[in-house]
Design a protein around this motif. Structure first.
Motif, PDB file in Angstrom:
ATOM      1  N   ARG A 148       0.903  -1.422   0.392  1.00 44.27           N
ATOM      2  CA  ARG A 148      -0.020  -0.172   0.224  1.00 44.27           C
ATOM      3  C   ARG A 148       0.968   1.231   0.004  1.00 44.27           C
ATOM      4  N   TYR A 149       0.464   2.178  -0.709  1.00 44.23           N
ATOM      5  CA  TYR A 149       0.971   3.539  -0.207  1.00 44.23           C
ATOM      6  C   TYR A 149       0.189   4.129   0.004  1.00 44.23           C
ATOM      7  N   HIS A 150       0.065   5.546   1.230  1.00 42.64           N
ATOM      8  CA  HIS A 150      -0.093   6.496   1.489  1.00 42.64           C
ATOM      9  C   HIS A 150       0.507   7.814   1.543  1.00 42.64           C
ATOM     10  N   ILE A 151      -0.745   8.777   1.147  1.00 43.08           N
ATOM     11  CA  ILE A 151      -0.473  10.541   1.560  1.00 43.08           C
ATOM     12  C   ILE A 151      -0.607  10.915   2.196  1.00 43.08           C
ATOM     13  N   ALA A 152       0.005  11.448   2.607  1.00 43.73           N
ATOM     14  CA  ALA A 152      -0.953  12.524   4.477  1.00 43.73           C
ATOM     15  C   ALA A 152      -0.450  13.161   5.677  1.00 43.73           C
ATOM     16  N   LYS A 153      -0.597  14.359   5.608  1.00 40.81           N
ATOM     17  CA  LYS A 153      -0.457  15.145   6.607  1.00 40.81           C
ATOM     18  C   LYS A 153       0.652  14.160   7.943  1.00 40.81           C
ATOM     19  N   VAL A 154       1.385  14.674   8.611  1.00 38.45           N
ATOM     20  CA  VAL A 154       1.642  13.897   9.972  1.00 38.45           C
ATOM     21  C   VAL A 154       2.238  15.555  11.057  1.00 38.45           C
ATOM     22  N   TYR A 155       2.412  15.223  12.450  1.00 42.45           N
ATOM     23  CA  TYR A 155       2.571  16.717  12.767  1.00 42.45           C
ATOM     24  C   TYR A 155       3.706  16.465  14.177  1.00 42.45           C
ATOM     25  N   ARG A 156       4.794  17.332  14.156  1.00 46.49           N
ATOM     26  CA  ARG A 156       6.348  17.314  14.979  1.00 46.49           C
ATOM     27  C   ARG A 156       6.349  18.166  15.966  1.00 46.49           C
ATOM     28  N   ARG A 157       6.239  17.927  17.019  1.00 46.82           N
ATOM     29  CA  ARG A 157       6.589  19.901  17.487  1.00 46.82           C
ATOM     30  C   ARG A 157       7.700  19.719  17.647  1.00 46.82           C
ATOM     31  N   ASP A 158       8.381  19.548  16.352  1.00 47.87           N
ATOM     32  CA  ASP A 158       9.933  20.450  15.906  1.00 47.87           C
ATOM     33  C   ASP A 158      10.654  21.702  15.933  1.00 47.87           C
ATOM     34  N   ASN A 159      11.445  22.038  16.232  1.00 47.35           N
ATOM     35  CA  ASN A 159      11.761  23.282  16.080  1.00 47.35           C
ATOM     36  C   ASN A 159      12.046  23.213  14.293  1.00 47.35           C
ATOM     37  N   PRO A 160      11.702  24.150  14.113  1.00 46.22           N
ATOM     38  CA  PRO A 160      11.186  23.682  12.201  1.00 46.22           C
ATOM     39  C   PRO A 160      12.509  24.733  11.820  1.00 46.22           C
ATOM     40  N   ALA A 161      13.148  24.233  10.906  1.00 43.77           N
ATOM     41  CA  ALA A 161      13.829  25.281  10.149  1.00 43.77           C
ATOM     42  C   ALA A 161      13.091  25.088   8.318  1.00 43.77           C
ATOM     43  N   MET A 162      12.261  26.326   8.122  1.00 48.06           N
ATOM     44  CA  MET A 162      11.410  25.907   6.794  1.00 48.06           C
ATOM     45  C   MET A 162      12.340  26.504   5.968  1.00 48.06           C
ATOM     46  N   THR A 163      14.029  26.915   5.515  1.00 47.00           N
ATOM     47  CA  THR A 163      14.068  27.271   4.578  1.00 47.00           C
ATOM     48  C   THR A 163      14.880  25.811   4.060  1.00 47.00           C
ATOM     49  N   ARG A 164      15.017  24.972   4.465  1.00 45.50           N
ATOM     50  CA  ARG A 164      15.486  22.954   4.887  1.00 45.50           C
ATOM     51  C   ARG A 164      14.836  22.177   4.492  1.00 45.50           C
ATOM     52  N   GLY A 165      12.929  23.600   4.242  1.00 48.58           N
ATOM     53  CA  GLY A 165      12.247  22.051   4.204  1.00 48.58           C
ATOM     54  C   GLY A 165      11.555  21.534   5.899  1.00 48.58           C
ATOM     55  N   ARG A 166      11.505  21.917   6.618  1.00 55.18           N
ATOM     56  CA  ARG A 166      10.676  20.692   7.992  1.00 55.18           C
ATOM     57  C   ARG A 166      10.496  21.812   8.524  1.00 55.18           C
ATOM     58  N   TYR A 167       8.991  21.509   8.499  1.00 59.30           N
ATOM     59  CA  TYR A 167       8.273  21.955   9.137  1.00 59.30           C
ATOM     60  C   TYR A 167       7.053  20.944  10.691  1.00 59.30           C
ATOM     61  N   ARG A 168       6.154  21.546  11.191  1.00 59.70           N
ATOM     62  CA  ARG A 168       5.411  21.091  12.344  1.00 59.70           C
ATOM     63  C   ARG A 168       4.473  20.893  11.433  1.00 59.70           C
ATOM     64  N   GLU A 169       3.714  20.688   9.996  1.00 59.03           N
ATOM     65  CA  GLU A 169       2.837  20.119   9.644  1.00 59.03           C
ATOM     66  C   GLU A 169       3.661  19.340   7.995  1.00 59.03           C
ATOM     67  N   PHE A 170       3.023  18.425   7.621  1.00 56.92           N
ATOM     68  CA  PHE A 170       3.741  18.375   6.860  1.00 56.92           C
ATOM     69  C   PHE A 170       3.582  17.169   6.148  1.00 56.92           C
ATOM     70  N   TYR A 171       3.874  16.622   4.606  1.00 54.50           N
ATOM     71  CA  TYR A 171       3.366  15.810   3.918  1.00 54.50           C
ATOM     72  C   TYR A 171       3.730  14.557   4.307  1.00 54.50           C
ATOM     73  N   GLN A 172       4.035  13.679   4.316  1.00 55.66           N
ATOM     74  CA  GLN A 172       4.331  12.113   4.316  1.00 55.66           C
ATOM     75  C   GLN A 172       4.414  11.185   3.174  1.00 55.66           C
ATOM     76  N   CYS A 173       5.123  10.696   2.542  1.00 55.38           N
ATOM     77  CA  CYS A 173       4.396   9.652   1.284  1.00 55.38           C
ATOM     78  C   CYS A 173       5.202   8.061   1.201  1.00 55.38           C
ATOM     79  N   ASP A 174       4.358   7.418   1.758  1.00 56.92           N
ATOM     80  CA  ASP A 174       5.074   6.106   2.446  1.00 56.92           C
ATOM     81  C   ASP A 174       4.362   4.850   1.327  1.00 56.92           C
ATOM     82  N   PHE A 175       5.233   4.204   1.159  1.00 56.87           N
ATOM     83  CA  PHE A 175       4.982   2.766   0.318  1.00 56.87           C
ATOM     84  C   PHE A 175       5.481   1.913   1.064  1.00 56.87           C
TER      85      PHE A 175
END
Length: 526
Positions: A148-175
């Motif tokens: 199966r594949y699953h594409i959806a948003k996930v959430y992490r209380r990370d210290n975001p570095a938005m310029t490097r593509g690190r967010y607290r809400e972001f998509y994951q694409c899993d296979f």
């Protein structure tokens, strides 16, 4: 003398009095200002809906404008078509899970889980990834085999570095491939998928690091790491992609209490990189071969590389003993894809016994995954295991790179897919435009018109140029009389009269290029 003394006492008393008056005034002023601020705060916080607030997105989140969404859709389409090419089906799961579902699955990263406020019902948390919900889904529905594949948003209380593509809400694409299969065949396919996606997206040079949790655990054991410290030392080794060895060693010894001797022995191994040759060499290593776990992992790495050769992807894959991946649930093979900025991603050749020598600058991980054979069993009441292997594509980092490339490029990004603009050459032709656009829409052709009764032809043509609409269907009195439409190629400015029936019956005409127009016009003249 007495007079001078009296004057001095009076002067001192006067100064004290002035100070007192000033102090009281200042205190009064402060109290006044505080009262004003409290009043203002009460007013701003009131329920009258008039209070001012800063318009911004929450920390670690972002909006996507139409141009960014066009890039995002293109990336998603590439990834989904690859997943489908490999025979995957898709599922969806809730954005929040029971808190206990997520507890104890992520090691030291557990502190990054978003817990929802207790509202007197179930204790809930936002999902941290798509893998744990997938394992819960398998156990709950007693599924033993699925790709199966699953594409959806996930959430992490990370210290975001938005310029490097690190967010607290972001998509994951899993296979993921779940099921009992022969060793390393599904694992090799996951790496093939990563190779296909990164090659197709054309992000630049990349390499895929591969290791095995059993090799890591075996290495820790033979280097003298106590069993109860395996996971925490593993989390420290995972930082080697961001920190130099000295900093990592310092954390192991001074913060986590590992002996310096054990840390130094780990240092020797984590510096090793290679291919199938390195696995063979380590199987002969006197220390490493003391661990049956490590031997099993190394044998599988050899088998994996033999399949990767058949899949034609070994040019980008490197066996790297420093790869740890911090998540607790991995049990076997682990891998991570990184983009490299230097020339070609250095990968040790199959024939060489040496690790890659060329220095390369990495711009972060863009995919990662591994085998997690015990996770589903953690949810099953009877502890029944479902072996799983999977990969997660780091979509946000890929978006960041694609956006930067788009900004640097002169090529205009289209945010709509309109194929034809229905325009009028004269006034008062709204009804005719509405009739024609209805015919086009009914025929499945992407079309639009301007929402004015009598728009100027120039402004209609300008809209096409700005939006990248390739064709304009122009209606005028003469065209209506002749039952035709003037079809204009916006880029070349070529025009051809075409019957309305042809326009509807042959939507392929809408994709005519410059040469077809010339050919069409030439044949019209006969």
């Amino acid at each position: 003398m007495l007079c001078e003394c009296t004057c001095f006492i009076l002067l001192t008393a006067l100064i004290d009095l002035v100070h007192l008056v000033l102090f009281k005034n200042i205190c009064f002023k402060i109290d006044e200002e505080v009262a004003k601020l409290l009043e203002l705060k009460a007013h701003l916080g009131g329920d009258d809906g008039k209070h001012q607030f800063v318009l911004k997105t929450a920390k670690g989140t972002r909006d996507y404008n139409p141009k960014q969404m066009a890039i995002r859709e293109k990336v998603f389409n590439t990834i989904v078509s690859c997943f489908k090419r490999h025979g995957a089906e898709t599922i969806d799961t809730p954005v929040f899970e029971l808190k206990e579902t997520l507890t104890g699955k992520y090691g030291e990263d557990s502190k990054l889980i978003y817990d929802l406020k207790d509202q007197g019902g179930e204790l809930l948390s936002l999902r941290y990834d798509l893998t744990v919900p997938f394992a819960r889904y398998l156990a709950m529905n007693k599924i033993t085999n699925i790709k199966r594949y699953h594409i959806a948003k996930v959430y992490r209380r990370d210290n975001p570095a938005m310029t490097r593509g690190r967010y607290r809400e972001f998509y994951q694409c899993d296979f993921d491939i779940a099921g009992q299969y022969d060793a390393m065949i599904p694992d090799a396919e996951c790496l093939k998928i990563v190779h296909e996606i990164l090659s197709e997206l054309d992000l630049g040079d990349f390499r895929i690091k591969v290791n095995d949790r059993r090799i890591l655990d075996g290495m820790f054991a033979v280097c003298g790491v106590p069993d109860n410290m395996f996971r925490t030392i593993c989390s420290t080794v995972d930082k080697l992609d961001k920190l130099p060895w000295e900093a990592v060693k310092n954390e192991m010894v001074n913060e986590k209490g590992l002996s310096e001797e054990a840390a130094d022995q780990i240092g020797v191994y984590v510096g090793m990189q290679g291919g199938m040759d390195l696995a063979e060499r380590l199987l002969q290593d006197q220390k490493m071969c003391q661990s049956t776990q490590a031997c099993a992992g190394l044998t599988d790495i050899k088998l994996l590389f033999s399949y990767l050769q058949l899949f034609q992807v070994t040019d980008k894959v490197v066996f790297d003993l420093s790869l740890a991946r911090g998540l607790d649930y991995y049990t076997g093979i682990i891998y991570e894809a990184i983009l490299t900025q230097a020339g070609v991603a250095p990968v040790a050749p199959e024939t060489s016994n040496e690790a890659p020598t060329e220095e390369c600058v990495t711009v972060g991980s863009v995919a990662g995954g591994g085998r997690y054979d015990g996770l589903v069993g953690m949810f099953d009441p009877k502890g029944r295991k479902v072996p799983c292997v999977g990969v997660s594509i780091g979509i946000e980092r890929i978006f960041s790179i694609m956006e930067q490339k788009a900004e640097a490029s002169t090529e205009k990004i289209r945010t709509t897919e309109v194929q034809v603009m229905v325009a009028a050459a004269q006034k008062n032709l709204l009804e005719e435009r509405l009739r024609l656009i209805t015919e086009l829409w009914n025929a499945g052709i992407k079309a639009e018109l301007m929402y004015k009764k009598s728009p100027k032809l120039l402004s209609q043509l300008q809209h096409c140029e700005e939006s990248g609409i390739p064709l304009v269907a122009i209606l005028g009195e003469q065209e209506l009389k002749n039952g035709v439409v003037k079809l204009r190629n916006v880029a070349t400015r070529d025009e051809v009269d075409i019957s309305r029936a042809d326009l509807i019956l042959f939507p392929a005409l809408l994709l005519l290029d410059h040469h077809h127009y010339h050919h069409h016009r030439h044949s019209d003249s006969h």
